[in-house]
Design a protein around this motif. Structure first.
Motif, PDB file in Angstrom:
ATOM      1  N   GLY A   1      39.722 -43.893  19.557  1.00 43.33           N
ATOM      2  CA  GLY A   1      39.672 -42.740  18.657  1.00 43.33           C
ATOM      3  C   GLY A   1      38.352 -41.993  18.654  1.00 43.33           C
ATOM      4  N   LEU A   2      37.259 -42.730  18.680  1.00 43.77           N
ATOM      5  CA  LEU A   2      35.947 -42.081  18.600  1.00 43.77           C
ATOM      6  C   LEU A   2      35.693 -41.193  19.811  1.00 43.77           C
ATOM      7  N   GLY A   3      36.039 -41.711  20.991  1.00 48.38           N
ATOM      8  CA  GLY A   3      35.831 -40.949  22.220  1.00 48.38           C
ATOM      9  C   GLY A   3      36.799 -39.785  22.349  1.00 48.38           C
TER      10      GLY A   3
ATOM     11  N   ASP B   1      35.599 -51.690  21.201  1.00 47.41           N
ATOM     12  CA  ASP B   1      35.682 -50.698  20.134  1.00 47.41           C
ATOM     13  C   ASP B   1      35.486 -51.446  18.823  1.00 47.41           C
ATOM     14  N   ASN B   2      34.740 -50.868  17.932  1.00 46.95           N
ATOM     15  CA  ASN B   2      34.479 -51.493  16.634  1.00 46.95           C
ATOM     16  C   ASN B   2      33.887 -52.897  16.741  1.00 46.95           C
ATOM     17  N   LEU B   3      32.975 -53.054  17.700  1.00 46.64           N
ATOM     18  CA  LEU B   3      32.206 -54.301  17.792  1.00 46.64           C
ATOM     19  C   LEU B   3      30.898 -53.978  18.500  1.00 46.64           C
TER      20      LEU B   3
ATOM     21  N   ASN C   1      29.892 -41.278  10.390  1.00 47.48           N
ATOM     22  CA  ASN C   1      30.267 -42.687  10.417  1.00 47.48           C
ATOM     23  C   ASN C   1      31.780 -42.790  10.647  1.00 47.48           C
ATOM     24  N   HIS C   2      32.191 -43.772  11.468  1.00 47.95           N
ATOM     25  CA  HIS C   2      33.622 -43.919  11.775  1.00 47.95           C
ATOM     26  C   HIS C   2      34.231 -45.208  11.267  1.00 47.95           C
ATOM     27  N   THR C   3      33.435 -46.077  10.683  1.00 42.28           N
ATOM     28  CA  THR C   3      34.010 -47.371  10.306  1.00 42.28           C
ATOM     29  C   THR C   3      33.230 -48.047   9.194  1.00 42.28           C
TER      30      THR C   3
ATOM     31  N   THR D   1      37.600 -34.671   7.161  1.00 38.19           N
ATOM     32  CA  THR D   1      38.774 -35.378   7.678  1.00 38.19           C
ATOM     33  C   THR D   1      39.054 -34.949   9.117  1.00 38.19           C
ATOM     34  N   ASN D   2      39.309 -35.944   9.957  1.00 37.61           N
ATOM     35  CA  ASN D   2      39.571 -35.721  11.383  1.00 37.61           C
ATOM     36  C   ASN D   2      40.779 -34.821  11.643  1.00 37.61           C
ATOM     37  N   GLY D   3      40.901 -34.416  12.873  1.00 38.33           N
ATOM     38  CA  GLY D   3      42.063 -33.675  13.340  1.00 38.33           C
ATOM     39  C   GLY D   3      42.260 -33.957  14.816  1.00 38.33           C
TER      40      GLY D   3
ATOM     41  N   GLU E   1      42.766 -56.847  15.268  1.00 36.13           N
ATOM     42  CA  GLU E   1      43.420 -57.517  14.133  1.00 36.13           C
ATOM     43  C   GLU E   1      43.564 -56.578  12.939  1.00 36.13           C
ATOM     44  N   TYR E   2      42.568 -55.712  12.718  1.00 34.25           N
ATOM     45  CA  TYR E   2      42.667 -54.868  11.522  1.00 34.25           C
ATOM     46  C   TYR E   2      43.768 -53.806  11.668  1.00 34.25           C
ATOM     47  N   LYS E   3      44.117 -53.451  12.907  1.00 37.74           N
ATOM     48  CA  LYS E   3      45.193 -52.474  13.130  1.00 37.74           C
ATOM     49  C   LYS E   3      46.569 -53.143  13.040  1.00 37.74           C
TER      50      LYS E   3
ATOM     51  N   THR F   1      40.597 -50.285   5.971  1.00 36.25           N
ATOM     52  CA  THR F   1      39.900 -50.669   7.211  1.00 36.25           C
ATOM     53  C   THR F   1      39.855 -49.564   8.267  1.00 36.25           C
ATOM     54  N   GLU F   2      40.849 -48.709   8.344  1.00 42.61           N
ATOM     55  CA  GLU F   2      40.879 -47.665   9.380  1.00 42.61           C
ATOM     56  C   GLU F   2      40.121 -46.443   8.862  1.00 42.61           C
ATOM     57  N   GLY F   3      39.139 -45.979   9.631  1.00 44.25           N
ATOM     58  CA  GLY F   3      38.376 -44.819   9.184  1.00 44.25           C
ATOM     59  C   GLY F   3      39.316 -43.657   8.885  1.00 44.25           C
ATOM     60  N   SER F   4      40.018 -43.225   9.919  1.00 47.56           N
ATOM     61  CA  SER F   4      40.939 -42.111   9.754  1.00 47.56           C
ATOM     62  C   SER F   4      42.242 -42.404  10.489  1.00 47.56           C
ATOM     63  N   GLY F   5      42.091 -42.686  11.794  1.00 48.61           N
ATOM     64  CA  GLY F   5      43.249 -42.673  12.668  1.00 48.61           C
ATOM     65  C   GLY F   5      43.474 -41.224  13.069  1.00 48.61           C
ATOM     66  N   THR F   6      43.827 -41.002  14.330  1.00 44.94           N
ATOM     67  CA  THR F   6      44.138 -39.642  14.764  1.00 44.94           C
ATOM     68  C   THR F   6      45.484 -39.604  15.491  1.00 44.94           C
TER      69      THR F   6
HETATM   70  O1  BZD Z   1      37.150 -43.435  15.302  1.00 50.41           O
HETATM   71  C1  BZD Z   1      37.598 -44.781  15.407  1.00 50.41           C
HETATM   72  C2  BZD Z   1      38.098 -45.237  14.062  1.00 50.41           C
HETATM   73  O2  BZD Z   1      38.464 -46.602  14.141  1.00 50.41           O
HETATM   74  C3  BZD Z   1      39.293 -44.380  13.686  1.00 50.41           C
HETATM   75  O3  BZD Z   1      39.751 -44.723  12.418  1.00 50.41           O
HETATM   76  C4  BZD Z   1      38.886 -42.912  13.709  1.00 50.41           C
HETATM   77  O4  BZD Z   1      40.009 -42.099  13.555  1.00 50.41           O
HETATM   78  C5  BZD Z   1      38.227 -42.553  15.030  1.00 50.41           C
HETATM   79  C6  BZD Z   1      37.683 -41.145  15.039  1.00 50.41           C
HETATM   80  O5  BZD Z   1      36.927 -40.897  13.908  1.00 50.41           O
HETATM   81  N1  BZD Z   1      36.505 -45.595  15.886  1.00 50.41           N
HETATM   82  C7  BZD Z   1      36.420 -45.914  17.177  1.00 50.41           C
HETATM   83  O6  BZD Z   1      37.243 -45.527  17.985  1.00 50.41           O
HETATM   84  N2  BZD Z   1      35.333 -46.645  17.518  1.00 50.41           N
HETATM   85  C8  BZD Z   1      35.035 -47.016  18.763  1.00 50.41           C
HETATM   86  O7  BZD Z   1      35.752 -46.783  19.716  1.00 50.41           O
HETATM   87  C9  BZD Z   1      33.748 -47.739  18.982  1.00 50.41           C
HETATM   88  C10 BZD Z   1      33.230 -47.768  20.246  1.00 50.41           C
HETATM   89  C11 BZD Z   1      32.039 -48.426  20.478  1.00 50.41           C
HETATM   90  C12 BZD Z   1      31.387 -49.045  19.442  1.00 50.41           C
HETATM   91  C13 BZD Z   1      31.917 -49.010  18.162  1.00 50.41           C
HETATM   92  C14 BZD Z   1      33.102 -48.351  17.944  1.00 50.41           C
END
Ligand code: BZD
Length: 833
Positions: A135-137, A288-290, A373-375, A481-483, A571-573, A673-678
């Motif tokens: 999601g972040l990328g 991702d998320n670590l 911030n995403h998480t 909020t994301n889009g 696990e959180y998803k 736990t989920e920042g937004s989800g897209t």
């Molecule tokens: O970012 C995600 C969140 O988990 C989603 O809820 C959110 O919608 C999107 C966009 O804001 N975060 C990631 O994807 N994070 C990573 O991929 C990542 C990569 C490297 C290090 C830490 C996190």
């Protein structure tokens, strides 16, 4: 030094300046020219791949002509620019996007057809640019599309990884990772061998007194690695604006590929130095998320931040403005904490190289940066060990200590004698070893901090960043909020639906003003329209069914309910919740009489997603899904009532086939736990309904589309802490239906139960941190409601149409305008001929 042609000679240049193809014939001419000359092929050896390369080169020419105009215009106008710093840009394919954004896809389709090719097959030749995890990328990629479409002068800065996210293969039900070497024949990047920056690592800091008696710091004796720029053009949709994504590649600096060593016969060690330097941009970290605190990751971060900052400062200095104008010319957005060192690097440049006073410099820095911030997941919050940073970036560590000192002094003034507060908010965590808390540094060095959905931003303010809200007041913290970009995720992924909507709304304006979708509500009761809507969903399901057949060999019936969960495995998803639900469904159907079976709504449960290579629990979940698929799919008692499909190597281009084909998709993270989800947005935008928890953007999606149009279930974020607390103190009862599922797993129904014991134990024995058992009953019941709703085809269609009509809010165009107004303070600049 840039070489500019003297004015009297420019006439000749202008006369021969490159021009763009504007119709089918001109496109064909360019295509054939590229195939015959650039590629040295002919009509006797032109396969689909050569047709792809030729087409891409023809479109690339168009993009680069507009890129040049855009860059000239932006430089000449010299208004404020945005720089989006992201370690990940998950771009996917570029050709289809380029065709659609410049408005020449029809010409290309006809032209290719004249020459013997089908455009879909040509497009499918392209290798995804997969420089991101999830999601972040992908958010960064959607942002680039919207920034160009809205004519913002904006650059992305990232790393040019030689290997993107690994390719996933499933072998005997297990994930295998295969390297993603993607750079051969990539026509979309322009190497800029003349744009280089020397980046320093290691070494030591020396203090001197200058002529005025002031102490100055020099950073000496380090190793130097060279950053080389590669530029990727980013076309906007329906506009001439073509922005730049600059990716840095590492190589040994000319000094470093040691010619002395080389000449002295120490060839191996000279080559080793070079390889060492090239390692920096070699591979994307697949987590991702670590964050695991590896030195090479910190090297990547500094290498990219320092190169980008040097480039930005160099551009600013050409304008000869005073330093205090820097924040009026430059906005830098930090995509998560990964680029936080950019804050320190700018302070270093201003102080050590430009001689500014601390306060003046720091004022410029904080006005320049914004941090997203995403998480809230603790394991994803970046911390770097002080000894590691001391060794790699000694001067930056000093500066961090100074930043922290000045910050803690102001805190102490506002909260005298609150020592607890000081240790809580200190950038330095007093652990062994000491750690630098990057999120705190990012907050302190930015003027705005935002979360990515309302619930997430609220949680940041009330939990993780609570102290900082007290210190700085609430204004520094905001929500955006994301889009997603409707160009890729509606128009490109779902051409049939986009065409139908355009027909009803009288044009494609909705693609640049997504709120216009609301006009669709007028057609909800229109029988013909509903019929066409349903037909398009079926066509998209057929397209996916064909893809599934060709990649897995399984036949799935497009009349079944397609129930999809595709995203990184975590696990959180809670993909485990989904597969346990599937097992429950399987057991229930097996128990049914023939009569009862007739009432069952046939389902296809579709999964896709990668596990980080070192994340064993996530890999176990993938293994379980595949083992369940093996059993269910060949069970004659079940037939078409249930199929389980795992789609290998989920990525952006596959998502474009998958999203338009869902009846239902799953966004079922533990609340909070989920920042937004897209992907939730992508699925709804394509007429799929969703089952989800009250988490991330699901809540705002519900607010927009109405709660009758979404299947919500599960505990709320506000109850999670208490439930976990209870589990911790032994107050835990496995849900009885989940107990049946576990019994089936333990009976070796899906292969050796030992393979899955860690997964079941995490729930039964280790506190069920993600509340799978607590939410199971609600989840199963809600799936029952989905089945009932799906039986009523007309109702379902009404929900689908109404939802799409109300999704206007979730375009990244809205998102980017919010950032521009409330964080960046930048204005668009239209590019005219
Ligand atoms: O970012 C995600 C969140 O988990 C989603 O809820 C959110 O919608 C999107 C966009 O804001 N975060 C990631 O994807 N994070 C990573 O991929 C990542 C990569 C490297 C290090 C830490 C996190």
């Amino acid at each position: 030094v840039e070489a500019s042609i003297p004015e009297p000679l420019r006439e000749a240049w202008r006369k021969y300046s490159a021009s763009e193809f504007t119709n089918k014939e001109e496109f064909e001419k360019e295509l054939v020219r590229h195939i015959e000359t650039t590629l040295a092929r002919s009509l006797y050896n032109c396969d689909e791949n050569a047709a792809y390369s030729g087409t891409a080169l023809a479109f690339r020419d168009r993009l680069i002509i507009e890129w040049n105009k855009t860059q000239q215009r932006q430089t000449f106008t010299d208004q404020k620019r945005v720089y989006y710093l992201s370690l990940e840009f998950l771009m996917g394919r570029a050709l289809d996007n380029a065709m659609l954004n410049v408005g020449m896809k029809d010409a290309a389709r006809d032209g290719l057809s004249d020459l013997g090719f089908r455009i879909e097959d040509v497009i499918a030749q392209e290798h995804d640019a997969a420089l991101g995890n999830g999601g972040l990328g992908r958010l960064a990629a959607c942002f680039l599309d919207s920034m160009a479409t809205l004519n913002y002068p904006a650059w992305g800065y990232g790393l040019r990884y030689r290997y993107g996210i690994f390719k996933q293969e499933i072998v005997n039900g297990y994930q295998m990772e295969v390297p993603d070497y993607w750079l051969d024949n990539n026509p979309w990047e322009f190497p800029r061998h003349e744009i280089t920056v020397d980046i320093q690592f290691y070494g030591r800091v020396k203090n001197h007194q200058n002529e005025n008696g002031k102490v100055v710091h020099t950073w000496e004796d380090g190793e130097i690695v060279q950053a080389v720029a590669y530029d990727v053009p980013i076309p906007g949709y329906g506009t001439k604006t073509t922005n730049n994504l600059r990716l840095w590649s590492s190589k040994a600096s000319s000094g470093e590929f040691d010619f002395q060593k080389f000449n002295a016969g120490d060839y191996e060690s000279a080559v080793a130095d070079q390889q060492n330097a090239e390692t920096i941009s070699a591979v994307l970290y697949p987590n991702d998320n670590l964050e695991r605190g590896k030195e090479l990751r910190l090297k990547q971060q500094y290498f990219w931040c320092a190169a980008s900052l040097f480039d930005i400062v160099r551009r600013f200095k050409k304008t000869r403005r005073a330093w205090n104008e820097f924040p009026d010319q430059v906005a830098i957005q930090l995509n998560d904490t990964h680029p936080t060192l950019a804050i320190v690097e700018l302070q270093r440049i201003l102080i050590d190289e430009e001689g500014l006073e601390w306060d003046e410099a720091w004022n410029i820095v904080t006005k320049t940066f914004g941090y997203t911030n995403h998480t809230v997941l603790p394991e994803a919050l970046e911390k770097w060990s002080v000894p590691l940073m001391q060794n790699l970036l000694p001067r930056h560590l000093q500066l961090i200590y100074d930043i922290n000192l000045f910050f803690l002094q102001t805190v102490e003034k506002r909260f005298p004698k609150d020592r607890e507060m000081l240790s809580r908010v200190s950038i330095i965590e007093e652990s062994h070893p000491k750690m630098v808390r990057m999120a705190y540094l990012a907050i302190i060095g930015s003027h705005k901090v935002n979360g990515v959905a309302e619930l997430h931003s609220d949680l940041l303010k009330t939990t993780l960043f609570k102290d900082f809200v007290e210190i700085y007041g609430p204004d520094r913290f905001t929500n955006v909020t994301n889009g997603v970009t409707p160009r890729r995720w509606l128009h490109q992924a779902n051409p049939l639906l986009s065409a139908l909507i355009a027909e009803k709304l009288g044009g494609h304006e909705f693609l640049t003003d997504l709120t216009l979708l609301d006009k669709l509500e007028a057609f909800v009761d229109d029988k013909d329209f509903r019929h066409e809507w349903a037909h398009i969903k079926t066509m998209n399901k057929l397209r996916l069914a064909k893809f599934i057949k060709s990649t897995t060999g399984h036949e799935v019936d497009p009349n079944s309910l397609f129930d999809i969960q595709v995203k990184r495995i975590h696990e959180y998803k809670r993909q485990q919740l989904n597969i346990f639900g599937v097992i429950h469904r399987y057991l229930t159907i097996k128990d049914m009489s023939a009569e009862e079976k007739k009432k069952v709504v046939p389902r296809v449960s579709i999964f896709g997603g990668k596990a980080a290579p070192g994340y064993w629990m996530a890999k176990t979940i993938i293994h379980l899904i595949n083992k369940v698929a093996d059993v269910v799919n060949k069970d004659a008692d079940i037939g078409n009532l249930l199929k389980v499909i795992f789609i290998e190597d989920y990525n952006v281009s596959k998502a474009e086939i998958i999203c338009p084909a869902s009846d239902l998709s799953e966004h079922i993270s533990t609340a909070g736990t989920e920042g937004s989800g897209t992907s939730n947005m992508k699925f709804v935008m394509n007429g799929g309904l969703i089952i989800g928890t009250c988490d991330g953007a699901n809540i705002e999606i519900t607010r927009e589309i109405g709660e009758n149009n979404i299947f919500l279930f599960g505990n709320l974020a506000e109850d999670v802490e208490e439930l976990r607390h209870r589990h911790f103190y032994g107050d835990f009862q496995l849900d009885p239906q989940l107990a049946k599922v576990f019994a089936a797993i333990k009976s070796n129904m899906f292969g050796d139960a030992a393979d899955f014991s860690a997964l079941t134990a995490s729930i039964e024995e280790h506190g069920d941190y993600y509340l799978v058992s607590d939410d199971f009953n609600s989840y199963i019941t809600t799936h029952g409601m989905v089945d009932e709703a799906f039986k009523n085809k007309e109702e379902w269609l009404a929900k689908s149409i109404t939802s799409v009509a109300r999704m206007g809010f979730f375009s990244t165009d809205r998102v980017i305008n919010e950032y521009a107004d409330s964080i960046w303070n930048v204005e668009p600049l239209e590019i005219k001929d």
